[in-house]
Design a protein around this motif. Structure first.
Motif, PDB file in Angstrom:
ATOM      1  N   GLN A 128       0.843  -1.210   0.000  1.00 30.17           N
ATOM      2  CA  GLN A 128       0.000   0.000   0.000  1.00 30.17           C
ATOM      3  C   GLN A 128       0.879   1.262   0.000  1.00 30.17           C
ATOM      4  O   GLN A 128       0.563   2.239  -0.677  1.00 30.17           O
ATOM      5  CB  GLN A 128      -0.939  -0.028   1.230  1.00 30.17           C
ATOM      6  N   GLU A 129       2.007   1.195   0.734  1.00 29.31           N
ATOM      7  CA  GLU A 129       2.903   2.366   0.765  1.00 29.31           C
ATOM      8  C   GLU A 129       3.579   2.570  -0.592  1.00 29.31           C
ATOM      9  O   GLU A 129       3.799   3.701  -1.012  1.00 29.31           O
ATOM     10  CB  GLU A 129       3.923   2.219   1.900  1.00 29.31           C
ATOM     11  N   VAL A 155       1.456   4.677   5.237  1.00 28.53           N
ATOM     12  CA  VAL A 155       0.023   4.571   5.489  1.00 28.53           C
ATOM     13  C   VAL A 155      -0.246   5.000   6.936  1.00 28.53           C
ATOM     14  O   VAL A 155       0.642   4.924   7.779  1.00 28.53           O
ATOM     15  CB  VAL A 155      -0.530   3.137   5.250  1.00 28.53           C
ATOM     16  N   TRP A 193      -5.243   3.081   8.947  1.00 28.72           N
ATOM     17  CA  TRP A 193      -5.372   2.144   7.822  1.00 28.72           C
ATOM     18  C   TRP A 193      -4.914   0.758   8.260  1.00 28.72           C
ATOM     19  O   TRP A 193      -5.578  -0.238   7.993  1.00 28.72           O
ATOM     20  CB  TRP A 193      -4.549   2.638   6.622  1.00 28.72           C
ATOM     21  N   VAL A 239     -10.897  -3.568   0.406  1.00 26.44           N
ATOM     22  CA  VAL A 239      -9.609  -3.043  -0.098  1.00 26.44           C
ATOM     23  C   VAL A 239      -8.985  -4.040  -1.060  1.00 26.44           C
ATOM     24  O   VAL A 239      -9.129  -5.253  -0.897  1.00 26.44           O
ATOM     25  CB  VAL A 239      -8.557  -2.762   1.023  1.00 26.44           C
ATOM     26  N   GLY A 270      -5.229  -4.222  -3.536  1.00 26.90           N
ATOM     27  CA  GLY A 270      -4.006  -3.538  -3.964  1.00 26.90           C
ATOM     28  C   GLY A 270      -3.011  -4.520  -4.561  1.00 26.90           C
ATOM     29  O   GLY A 270      -2.922  -5.670  -4.120  1.00 26.90           O
ATOM     30  N   HIS A 316       1.118  -4.691  -5.989  1.00 24.63           N
ATOM     31  CA  HIS A 316       2.381  -3.952  -6.004  1.00 24.63           C
ATOM     32  C   HIS A 316       2.583  -3.295  -7.369  1.00 24.63           C
ATOM     33  O   HIS A 316       2.385  -3.954  -8.404  1.00 24.63           O
ATOM     34  CB  HIS A 316       3.552  -4.897  -5.692  1.00 24.63           C
TER      35      HIS A 316
END
Ligand SMILES: CC(C)(COP(=O)(O)OP(=O)(O)OC[C@H]1O[C@@H](n2cnc3c(N)ncnc32)[C@H](O)[C@@H]1OP(=O)(O)O)[C@@H](O)C(=O)NCCC(=O)NCCS
Length: 157
Positions: free
Chosen positions: A33-34, A41, A45, A92, A94, A96
Motif C-alpha cells: 500500500q505504501e 500509510v 489504515w 480493499v 491492492g 504492487h
C-alpha cells in the motif's frame, strides 16, 4: 487485448499463487500500500486491516509470486441492510506497482467471488472515489457497473 498480451497474462498469472490472508501478511500488505501511495500509510489504515482480519464475516486473500506477497484483497459479508439481502463487499484491494497489469488483481477478485458464490451471495458491492479512474477501469473490467445507490456524505465540524 492482443493475443500475445493475453498469452503473456496467462503465463504470468500461472506463476501466481493465491492463498487466504493472515495477520502475518500485514507488514507486506502495508509495504504494498505504501508503494502504491508513495507515502506511509496511517495507523488507522493498518488498524482497519487488522480489524478486518479479526472479523468472522471478513475474508481476504493474498497473491504470492516467488513466495512474496504481491497483492491483496479483503472482502466482507454484510447482513441485510440498505434494502439489500446479504451481500458481498470488496473493502480493499491492492497490487504492487511492479506487478500491476499482469492479471493479479483480477485473479484475487475472482477468488473472492468464488468464496461469495459458495456462501450463496450473488450481489457484490464496492465503493470507489469518483476521480480514481484506474480503480473504476479495473472494476468495470471485472464486471462491476453503477449500483442502484448514490452515496451521500456530510461533514461535521
Ligand atoms: C487496481 C488494481 C487493484 C488492479 O490490479 P491489477 O493486477 O493491476 O489489474 P489486472 O492486471 O488484474 O487487470 C484486470 C483488468 O482491469 C483493467 N485495469 C487494471 N488496472 C487498470 C488501469 N490502471 N487502467 C485501466 N484498466 C485497468 C485491466 O485492463 C484488466 O482488464 P482485462 O483483463 O479486460 O484486460 C491495481 O492496479 C492497484 O492496486 N492499483 C492501485 C490502486 C490505488 O491507487 N489504490 C490507492 C487508493 S485505495
Amino acid at each position: 487485448m492482443s493475443r500475445l498480451s493475453a498469452l503473456t497474462d496467462r503465463v504470468l498469472t500461472k506463476e501466481i499463487k493465491i492463498r487466504k490472508i493472515g495477520v502475518e501478511d500485514i507488514p507486506e500488505i502495508v509495504s504494498i500500500q505504501e508503494s502504491i501511495l508513495q507515502k506511509k500509510v496511517s495507523k488507522k489504515w493498518v488498524q482497519m486491516v487488522k480489524n478486518h482480519l479479526k472479523k468472522e464475516e471478513s475474508i481476504g486473500f493474498v497473491a504470492l509470486k516467488n513466495g512474496q506477497v504481491v497483492g491483496f484483497i479483503i472482502g466482507q459479508i454484510k447482513g441485510e441492510g440498505f434494502g439489500l439481502e446479504q451481500s458481498g463487499w470488496i473493502e480493499v484491494v491492492g497490487v504492487h506497482p511492479r506487478q500491476m497489469g499482469t492479471g493479479i488483481g483480477r485473479a484475487l477478485a475472482e477468488k473472492l467471488f468464488q468464496f461469495f458464490k459458495k456462501e450463496g451471495i450473488r450481489d457484490i458491492h464496492t465503493a470507489v472515489r469518483w476521480d480514481a479512474g484506474d480503480m473504476l477501469s479495473f472494476f468495470k473490467a471485472i464486471g462491476f457497473d453503477r449500483s442502484v445507490f448514490i452515496n451521500l456524505s456530510k461533514h461535521l465540524d
